[in-house]
Design an enzyme around this catalytic site. Structure first.
Site: not given
Ligand code: GLC
Ligand code: GLC
Length: 626
Positions: A122, A233, A265, A307, A378, A502
């Site tokens: 990821d 994950q 994150d 985030e 993202d 992405r």
């Molecule tokens: C959603 C989540 C964000 C993540 C994103 C990844 O928007 O809220 O945390 O980065 O998905 O596509």
């Molecule tokens: C965050 C990151 C995204 C990832 C997600 C899971 O939102 O920005 O790229 O997929 O977290 O870790």
């Protein structure tokens, strides 16, 4: 400093933040049978990390104690990149310091750089070892050397700390899987599908296409594991104080290696509650305040970026609201500003933007500011609520659908080139991938060769850069957006990326293009490079753009115009943006009423001369009026 003085400093800092920390922990973990031992362990972890903190970083701690607004100053500007895609490795960054400095960068975010799981990780967000650097990028010694070199140039380093989950290959997860009870309790595991199914009723799927659902069944373990994002994950169990302890230790370990900004994150997901969407629960804010306090005790130079890509009303608390005011995130992504930029560009109307930014965002934030951005690694999710859309007289569902059609390029008059990300037929939700330049129209314009369209695409890019530089907060430029890099469709042939669009906006840096852009000329990349650089330089020279100065959204008298005021004590700065491809004429009287007195433009340095009482604004004009 003598050991005794050093210890005394720690005690002072512990006292300063004691209540901020333990008031939260009492509520989160007070009922836990081992709570007293946990408290003692935590103080020991804080003390040990403080004692191990390198001397130069302790000086930085003192400097930041004296200048707590360091991250709010207008000369802060960020640049975000994957180390391998930027210049190969950590060491490679050292070759590009002049480039960063030329752009005006004082903050860099190394996208996930800790040891990821092998294969699809990821983009590095599936971390196997938080104490090791991804060997493809270098070693922890390289990391320390590079942060030191950057610091010497006034550039702070941000790294990701994934709090919500670890890779299933992380040592804790491996031991949990092997049946060690201590580690099983680090994760959220269920013996059968009853509870997962009950939770699923109110959860929102994050990756409905390639990782549907929020749980994974492992027949070998006979367990269901909470996996919000991908199968690999595993969500951590933050209700377990041991997880808190481990993460504090890791956080301080990274701080002691030279990280100055920790990007937390996916924080919204850290606490689960049956019957909710398990995002932004009150306990999340208690945890984040406690982590903040822990850092202020043992590594006070460090700040936290949160985030939480959520709706506008849900986002502000990450910067500290109510009881957490001034005590939570120092920075959080201004997702709504980003979404509203794209929405206003597509509709050529700024009504929704004005409404959302005015209603949901306070004019100022204590001890915090925004991370402003137009693109990141993202996708773009259209975080426009039905209520906000309705306030402007249209439908949320239809507007979100329109934005997706516009930015994947299928809407008839669209200038954009983008790709869909994670279409969810159940909710109709469609997110969008694409580079800034391609979404802003450069890719399509170059194909037709239409010089006017090419210039308008350049204008849209510079409009975005000016907006994030002038809003208040740290503007984060995503690598390549300073030289208008286009979509990179090559990801479709990389097996571990092909399922995830992405990657279309995660290109490799094109250093030849950068060099050509810097020499100048009439190319879009040269115009974007010089334009971006000028915006950041102008920003650094504007005291009105200090993060502590209030931002007030104004009622611009024309539909395609967006205006806000930076209400500085020595006189305001009126930031004006034309979101249309047409000329607009703004009454000079209106600008005067809004506070402009000198009619100089802080962005261009020029004088603004009204004609017949009107200020002429070219297509996509951006003006910072004094
Ligand atoms: C959603 C989540 C964000 C993540 C994103 C990844 O928007 O809220 O945390 O980065 O998905 O596509
Ligand atoms: C965050 C990151 C995204 C990832 C997600 C899971 O939102 O920005 O790229 O997929 O977290 O870790």
């Amino acid at each position: 400093m003598s050991r005794a003085d050093d210890d005394r400093l720690f005690e002072m800092r512990l006292r300063r933040s004691h209540a901020d920390l333990f008031d939260m922990l009492d509520r989160l973990y007070g009922a836990h049978p081992r709570y007293d031992a946990f408290r003692a362990d935590l103080v020991a972890v804080l003390r040990r990390n403080w004692q191990a903190r390198p001397k130069d970083l302790k000086w930085l701690d003192l400097e930041r104690d004296l200048e707590p607004d360091w991250f709010q100053r207008p000369d802060r500007a960020g640049y975000v990149f994957y180390l391998d895609r930027f210049n190969g490795t950590l060491q490679g960054v050292l070759e590009k310091l002049d480039y960063l400095e030329a752009l005006g960068i004082t903050y860099v975010h190394f996208m996930p750089c800790l040891q990821p799981r092998p294969g699809d990780s990821d983009g590095g967000y599936s971390v196997m070892d938080y104490r090791a650097i991804n060997p493809a990028y270098g070693s922890m010694a390289d990391f320390e050397a590079v942060t030191q070199a950057l610091r010497a140039r006034g550039i702070s380093v941000c790294v990701d700390m994934v709090l919500n989950h670890t890779a299933k290959e992380h040592d804790w997860a491996v031991r949990a899987r092997a049946g060690e009870a201590r580690y099983a309790d680090y994760y959220l595991m269920f013996d059968d599908a009853t509870l997962p199914e009950a939770y699923e009723r109110t959860l929102i799927e994050i990756f409905p296409e390639h990782a549907p659902g929020s749980f994974t069944h492992y027949p070998d373990m006979g367990k269901w594991v909470w996996t919000t994002f991908n199968e690999h994950q595993w969500d951590l169990n933050w209700a377990n104080p041991d997880v808190f302890l481990e993460m504090v230790d890791i956080m301080l370990h990274l701080a002691n290696r030279g990280a100055e900004i920790l990007r937390f994150d996916a924080v919204a997901f850290m606490w689960k509650r049956m019957g909710t969407k398990c995002q932004s629960e009150p306990e999340v804010h208690m945890l984040l305040q406690a982590l903040r306090a822990a850092c202020r005790i043992a590594a006070p130079a460090v700040i936290h970026l949160e985030e939480a890509i959520v709706g506008p009303a849900e986002m502000i608390p990450y910067l500290g609201a109510g009881e957490h005011a001034g005590k939570e995130g120092n920075l959080a992504y201004h997702n709504s500003l980003m979404v509203q930029f794209w929405s206003a560009l597509a509709t050529r109307d700024t009504g929704l933007m004005r409404h959302v930014l005015k209603t949901h965002f306070p004019t100022s934030l204590p001890n915090a500011t925004y991370a402003t951005y137009i693109r990141c690694h993202d996708d773009i999710g259209w975080a426009v609520t039905d209520e906000d859309a309705a306030a402007l007289g249209f439908s949320g569902v239809l507007h979100r659908a329109f934005l997706s059609d516009f930015y994947d390029g299928s809407f008839p008059v669209s200038f954009a080139r983008g790709e869909l990300f994670q279409y969810n037929p159940e909710t109709g939700d469609k997110r969008i991938s694409g580079s800034f330049a391609s979404l802003a129209g450069l890719e399509a314009a170059l194909e037709t060769g239409d010089a006017w369209q090419i210039d308008r695409a350049v204008d849209r890019i510079l409009l975005g850069h000016a907006l994030i530089a002038g809003w208040g907060g740290i503007p984060l430029i995503y690598m390549g957006d300073e030289i208008a890099l286009l979509n990179d469709y090559g990801y479709k042939t990389v097996p571990e990326h092909a399922h995830d669009s992405r990657w279309v906006h995660r290109p490799r840096m094109d250093w030849a293009r950068a060099a050509a852009a810097m020499t100048g000329g009439d190319t879009p990349e040269a115009k974007v490079w010089h334009g971006t650089r000028a915006i950041l330089a102008a920003r650094a020279a504007c005291p009105e753009l200090h993060g502590a100065v209030p931002t007030e959204v104004l009622d611009a008298p024309l539909p395609g115009l967006f205006a806000h005021r930076r209400a500085a004590p020595a006189g305001p700065l009126i930031c004006l943006y034309n979101f249309t491809a047409e000329w607009r004429h703004l009454s000079a009287r209106w600008a005067g009423d809004a506070g402009a007195t000198r009619f100089t433009d802080a962005l261009s340095g020029g004088q603004v001369v009204p004609e017949h009482g009107m200020i002429a604004l070219p297509p996509y004009a951006r003006l910072w009026l004094r």
